[in-house]
Design a protein around this motif. Structure first.
Motif, short mmCIF file in Angstrom:
data_model
loop_
_atom_site.label_atom_id
_atom_site.label_comp_id
_atom_site.label_asym_id
_atom_site.label_seq_id
_atom_site.Cartn_x
_atom_site.Cartn_y
_atom_site.Cartn_z
N ASP A 13 0.81 -1.22 0.00
CA ASP A 13 0.00 0.00 0.00
C ASP A 13 0.84 1.26 0.00
O ASP A 13 0.51 2.24 -0.66
CB ASP A 13 -0.92 0.02 1.23
CG ASP A 13 -2.03 -1.01 1.11
OD1 ASP A 13 -2.28 -1.46 -0.03
OD2 ASP A 13 -2.64 -1.34 2.13
N ARG A 35 -12.42 2.82 -6.76
CA ARG A 35 -12.10 1.57 -6.05
C ARG A 35 -11.56 0.52 -7.00
O ARG A 35 -10.59 -0.19 -6.68
CB ARG A 35 -13.35 1.04 -5.35
CG ARG A 35 -13.80 1.86 -4.16
CD ARG A 35 -15.16 1.39 -3.68
NE ARG A 35 -15.12 -0.04 -3.34
CZ ARG A 35 -16.21 -0.81 -3.28
NH1 ARG A 35 -17.40 -0.29 -3.54
NH2 ARG A 35 -16.10 -2.08 -2.94
N ARG A 38 -7.95 1.42 -8.10
CA ARG A 38 -6.98 1.11 -7.05
C ARG A 38 -6.80 -0.40 -6.90
O ARG A 38 -5.66 -0.90 -6.79
CB ARG A 38 -7.43 1.72 -5.72
CG ARG A 38 -6.45 1.48 -4.57
CD ARG A 38 -6.90 2.14 -3.28
NE ARG A 38 -5.96 1.88 -2.20
CZ ARG A 38 -4.88 2.59 -1.94
NH1 ARG A 38 -4.59 3.64 -2.70
NH2 ARG A 38 -4.10 2.29 -0.93
N HIS A 39 -7.90 -1.13 -6.91
CA HIS A 39 -7.83 -2.58 -6.75
C HIS A 39 -7.05 -3.20 -7.91
O HIS A 39 -6.23 -4.10 -7.69
CB HIS A 39 -9.24 -3.16 -6.69
CG HIS A 39 -9.27 -4.62 -6.41
ND1 HIS A 39 -9.00 -5.15 -5.16
CD2 HIS A 39 -9.52 -5.69 -7.22
CE1 HIS A 39 -9.09 -6.47 -5.21
NE2 HIS A 39 -9.40 -6.82 -6.45
N TRP A 40 -7.32 -2.75 -9.13
CA TRP A 40 -6.60 -3.29 -10.28
C TRP A 40 -5.10 -3.04 -10.13
O TRP A 40 -4.29 -3.94 -10.39
CB TRP A 40 -7.12 -2.65 -11.57
CG TRP A 40 -6.49 -3.25 -12.80
CD1 TRP A 40 -5.21 -3.04 -13.25
CD2 TRP A 40 -7.08 -4.21 -13.68
NE1 TRP A 40 -4.98 -3.80 -14.38
CE2 TRP A 40 -6.11 -4.52 -14.65
CE3 TRP A 40 -8.34 -4.81 -13.74
CZ2 TRP A 40 -6.36 -5.43 -15.69
CZ3 TRP A 40 -8.59 -5.70 -14.77
CH2 TRP A 40 -7.61 -6.00 -15.73
N GLU A 42 -3.34 -2.59 -7.43
CA GLU A 42 -2.79 -3.41 -6.37
C GLU A 42 -2.64 -4.87 -6.77
O GLU A 42 -1.64 -5.51 -6.44
CB GLU A 42 -3.68 -3.33 -5.13
CG GLU A 42 -3.68 -1.97 -4.45
CD GLU A 42 -4.70 -1.90 -3.32
OE1 GLU A 42 -5.66 -2.71 -3.33
OE2 GLU A 42 -4.53 -1.05 -2.44
N ARG A 43 -3.62 -5.39 -7.50
CA ARG A 43 -3.64 -6.82 -7.79
C ARG A 43 -2.96 -7.19 -9.10
O ARG A 43 -2.36 -8.26 -9.20
CB ARG A 43 -5.09 -7.32 -7.82
CG ARG A 43 -5.88 -7.03 -6.55
CD ARG A 43 -5.20 -7.61 -5.32
NE ARG A 43 -5.32 -9.07 -5.26
CZ ARG A 43 -4.74 -9.82 -4.34
NH1 ARG A 43 -4.02 -9.26 -3.40
NH2 ARG A 43 -4.89 -11.14 -4.35
N GLU A 184 -8.65 -14.34 -8.19
CA GLU A 184 -8.68 -13.14 -9.02
C GLU A 184 -7.80 -13.29 -10.25
O GLU A 184 -8.01 -12.63 -11.25
CB GLU A 184 -8.22 -11.93 -8.21
CG GLU A 184 -9.21 -11.49 -7.16
CD GLU A 184 -8.76 -10.22 -6.46
OE1 GLU A 184 -7.58 -10.13 -6.08
OE2 GLU A 184 -9.59 -9.31 -6.31
N ALA A 202 -13.91 -8.54 -5.75
CA ALA A 202 -13.88 -7.74 -4.53
C ALA A 202 -15.13 -6.85 -4.39
O ALA A 202 -15.24 -6.11 -3.41
CB ALA A 202 -12.63 -6.86 -4.51
#
Length: 218
Positions: A13, A35, A38-40, A42-43, A184, A202
Motif C-alpha cells: 500500500d 475503487r 486502485r484494486h486493479w 494493487e492486484r 482473481e 472484490a
C-alpha cells in the motif's frame, strides 16, 4: 513488489500513492471506478495489457466492459470483446449478440463472436449442457486471446458469484481445495498460457448495480 506465476502483481500500500495518483484528478471518477482502479493496480499492476473481455450481454459483464472502457484512459490497455453464442435460447440469444456487438461498436472496441455447438458437445462428451457450455466458453476465450496475441481474459464474476460457488461446493461435499473458490488471477483451464482475471470479485452485486444505474447500463 511480488508476482505469481500467472503474472498478477501485489504492490504494498505504501508504494502506491504517488505513482498511482500522479497528476490524475480522482474526484472526476465515481466511487466505483476509483475503487476498481486502485484494486486493479494493487492486484494486477499498471502496465500495458491486451484484455480480452468476456461479455454475455448481462448486467455484470456490461458493467465490466463499461468500467474497463472508462479506465482505459488511465491504463495502457487494448480491449477486445469476446461474445459466445451458445445456441440454446433462439431469438433471445441472437438479440444478446446484436446488443453486445452494438455496444462494442459504440465504444470503438473490436468484437469477436462465435457460435458454440453446446448441445452437440454435451451429447458427444456425455456432459451436462451446463458443463459443456462452460468448457466451450473457456476454450473460446482462450483461443481468441491466443489468436490476438493477448495473454489475459477478463471475466465478470463478483463477490456474490463467489459466495454462490462456495455454497454449492459445500453442499456437494467438496474438500478444502474445492472450497478455495475462484481466484482473481488464475490460468485458463482451456490453455494455461492464458490468464483469467476477475477484477470484480472484490465487489458486491449491489456495487455493480449502483454503477449501472449511474451510467444508464442495462
Amino acid at each position: 513488489m511480488g508476482s505469481d506465476p500467472q503474472g498478477c502483481r501485489w504492490i504494498p500500500d505504501d508504494s502506491i500513492s504517488a505513482a498511482w495518483v500522479g497528476a490524475v484528478s480522482l474526484p472526476a471518477m465515481d466511487g466505483f471506478l476509483q475503487r476498481l482502479r486502485r484494486h486493479w493496480t494493487e492486484r494486477f499492476g499498471s502496465g500495458p495489457r491486451h484484455l480480452v473481455v468476456a461479455v454475455s450481454g448481462g448486467l455484470d459483464s456490461m458493467v465490466l466492459l463499461q468500467a474497463l472502457h472508462r479506465l482505459r484512459r488511465k491504463f495502457p490497455w487494448d480491449l477486445t470483446v469476446a461474445h459466445a453464442q451458445h445456441g440454446l435460447r433462439g431469438a433471445e440469444a441472437d438479440a444478446d449478440a446484436d446488443w453486445v456487438h452494438a455496444q462494442a461498436t459504440l465504444l470503438g472496441i473490436p468484437c469477436v463472436m462465435e457460435a458454440l455447438p453446446v448441445r452437440a458437445a454435451a451429447k458427444a462428451s456425455r456432459e451436462s449442457i451446463e458443463m459443456a457450455a462452460r468448457r466451450l466458453r473457456h476454450a473460446f476465450l482462450a483461443r481468441t486471446a491466443r489468436r490476438l496475441g493477448a495473454s489475459d481474459g477478463v471475466r465478470a464474476h463478483h463477490a456474490g458469484d463467489q459466495a454462490e460457488l462456495l455454497l454449492l461446493r459445500l453442499l456437494r461435499g467438496a474438500g478444502s481445495e474445492g472450497l478455495a473458490g475462484m481466484r482473481e488471477c488464475s490460468p485458463s483451464p482451456a490453455d494455461r498460457r492464458v490468464t483469467l482475471l476477475r477484477p470484480l470479485l472484490a465487489f458486491d452485486r449491489a456495487d455493480l448495480e449502483g454503477f449501472a444505474r449511474a451510467h444508464g447500463i442495462r
